[in-house]
Design a protein around this motif. Structure first.
Motif, PDB file in Angstrom:
ATOM      1  N   UNK A  87      34.725  42.480  27.456  1.00  0.00           N
ATOM      2  CA  UNK A  87      35.649  42.079  26.387  1.00  0.00           C
ATOM      3  C   UNK A  87      37.068  42.120  26.955  1.00  0.00           C
ATOM      4  N   UNK A  88      37.768  40.995  26.809  1.00  0.00           N
ATOM      5  CA  UNK A  88      39.178  40.946  27.207  1.00  0.00           C
ATOM      6  C   UNK A  88      40.004  41.075  25.931  1.00  0.00           C
ATOM      7  N   UNK A  89      41.042  41.875  25.980  1.00  0.00           N
ATOM      8  CA  UNK A  89      41.913  42.028  24.810  1.00  0.00           C
ATOM      9  C   UNK A  89      43.012  40.966  24.861  1.00  0.00           C
ATOM     10  N   UNK A  90      43.141  40.236  23.757  1.00  0.00           N
ATOM     11  CA  UNK A  90      44.138  39.156  23.675  1.00  0.00           C
ATOM     12  C   UNK A  90      45.145  39.504  22.596  1.00  0.00           C
ATOM     13  N   UNK A 113      32.014  37.633  30.416  1.00  0.00           N
ATOM     14  CA  UNK A 113      31.171  38.359  31.375  1.00  0.00           C
ATOM     15  C   UNK A 113      31.172  37.657  32.733  1.00  0.00           C
ATOM     16  N   UNK A 114      32.181  36.791  32.958  1.00  0.00           N
ATOM     17  CA  UNK A 114      32.248  36.065  34.229  1.00  0.00           C
ATOM     18  C   UNK A 114      32.803  36.970  35.328  1.00  0.00           C
ATOM     19  N   UNK A 115      32.752  36.491  36.556  1.00  0.00           N
ATOM     20  CA  UNK A 115      33.323  37.241  37.700  1.00  0.00           C
ATOM     21  C   UNK A 115      34.802  37.542  37.425  1.00  0.00           C
ATOM     22  N   UNK A 120      39.326  41.029  35.744  1.00  0.00           N
ATOM     23  CA  UNK A 120      40.540  41.145  34.912  1.00  0.00           C
ATOM     24  C   UNK A 120      40.420  42.349  33.975  1.00  0.00           C
ATOM     25  N   UNK A 121      39.244  42.496  33.362  1.00  0.00           N
ATOM     26  CA  UNK A 121      39.028  43.596  32.420  1.00  0.00           C
ATOM     27  C   UNK A 121      39.195  44.948  33.131  1.00  0.00           C
TER      28      UNK A 121
END
Ligand SMILES: NC(=O)c1ccc[n+]([C@@H]2O[C@H](COP(=O)([O-])OP(=O)(O)OC[C@H]3O[C@@H](n4cnc5c(N)ncnc54)[C@H](OP(=O)(O)O)[C@@H]3O)[C@@H](O)[C@H]2O)c1
Length: 340
Positions: A87-90, A113-115, A120-121
């Motif tokens: 999960x990326x926080x935006x 869930x990509x590379x 980044x996460x």
């Protein structure tokens, strides 16, 4: 207090058999002031907890910030910290309750869930934590319970790109262990076919209340020397509160259905016979399985830290477990804890 340490898979990492689940300090179910969060985390540290599990999801970054602040303030490196990716926080421009977290952090969540998403996460987590190290990285909530119809697509992305990123971080020695952090064992079983995982954080699916994972999943983990960390050992509440002292016991993050209440009430009756709190049995039961390295309950109040340790250390006679088996309340193939 010294807790026994258990090895994670084939790694050199060892974790305490009792850890601290940090969803509570991300304001799960209720607002915790910064002071209250600081108090519970400091109390946990002072009473000897050294294994902490957090995630970007827990309060949209709030839990990571609070845990990182506490660990940094201690100035010691003798702890094990896990967090999660996926999960990326935006920036959202506003704060609102999301997935039960009453956080004030103005972020929304985007699954990735990509590379690149995993890398980044991981970097974002280090910065929110304000720490230079994370020990265990879990891929968070991959599975059809979270993603429904999108599961297959996301699972493919996770097992190729996401796994590659996690494996690279592990090979570089940046992190020590990788796994999945999920509420369903089936997806862990699926993931075993795609990668070399050190551990799985399995929440709610191998507890005093349910042992379906014993049949095919846990034997596969044993064969591959893959460790299990038990999240949600109280099945999100009902195995700590029982059914009688609360108006609405919680199971799986929602008011418990009647069939669950009925089963827990039967377990409570056996606990009464032996004069035991159900929470003690819930904390100790999973650790008898040879794959289980740690249990990590969620505790949101400083005054409950000592009582959690007392529950964890309570003497439970072998006859108690035999009685649960005889009454069909736990599986007769469950390994049972040895009397202390
Ligand atoms: N997908 C994943 O990776 C995943 C999913 C779930 C959980 N987890 C991990 O597992 C940790 C624990 O899970 P969880 O917090 O969801 O569930 P849990 O540990 O099964 O239950 C927590 C609940 O039990 C209550 N409680 C704890 N001790 C108690 C006691 N002695 N008496 C009465 N009530 C008590 C807590 O209340 P208070 O808050 O009032 O103290 C809270 O409402 C999480 O923090 C997280 O680290 C991971």
């Amino acid at each position: 207090m010294l807790l026994d340490k258990r090895k994670i898979g084939n790694t050199s990492l060892r974790v305490d058999s009792l850890g601290f689940g940090c969803a509570s300090v991300g304001n799960l179910y209720r607002m915790l002031s910064d002071q209250d969060a600081c108090d519970v985390l400091n109390q946990a540290w002072e009473k000897g907890f050294r294994h902490f599990d957090t995630a970007p999801h827990y309060g949209q970054g709030l839990s990571e910030r609070r845990v990182g602040d506490m660990l940094r303030s201690r100035g010691e490196s003798d702890y094990v910290l896990s967090t999660k990716v996926g999960r990326i926080l935006k920036p959202a421009g506003y704060a609102k309750e999301r997935h039960g977290f009453r956080s004030t952090m103005p972020f929304d969540i985007e699954y990735d869930y990509s590379y690149d998403g995993v890398m980044r996460s991981f970097e974002h987590s280090l910065q929110r934590l304000g720490l230079d190290r994370i020990d265990i990285l879990y891929m968070h909530d991959i599975g059809s319970v979270t993603h429904g119809d999108a599961h297959e697509l996301l699972f493919d992305q996770a097992m190729t790109g996401g796994y590659k990123a996690m494996d690279e971080l592990r090979q570089q020695g940046v992190i020590k262990a990788i796994g999945l952090g999920v509420n369903e064992y089936q997806v862990c079983e699926q993931a075993l076919e795609h990668g070399d995982w050190d551990c799985f954080l399995l929440a709610g699916r191998y507890t005093l209340l349910e042992q379906e994972a014993l049949h095919s999943f846990l034997p596969k983990c044993e064969q591959r020397n893959c460790s299990i960390i038990i999240g949600g050992p109280y099945n999100s509440g009902i195995l700590a509160t029982g059914t009688r002292k609360v108006s609405e016991p919680y199971y799986n993050y929602a008011p418990a259905p009647q069939n669950i209440i009925n089963k827990v009430a039967k377990i409570e009756a056996v606990c009464d016979e032996f004069g035991l709190p159900i929470a003690a049995a819930a904390l100790q039961f999973p650790l008898a399985h040879p794959c289980v390295a740690s249990v990590i309950p969620g505790v949101g109040k400083a005054k409950m830290i000592q009582s959690t340790l007392d529950l964890f250390n309570a003497d439970i006679p072998a006859e108690f477990w035999q009685s649960l088996i005889l009454q069909g309340l736990i599986s007769d193939s469950s390994p049972i804890p040895k009397a202390k």
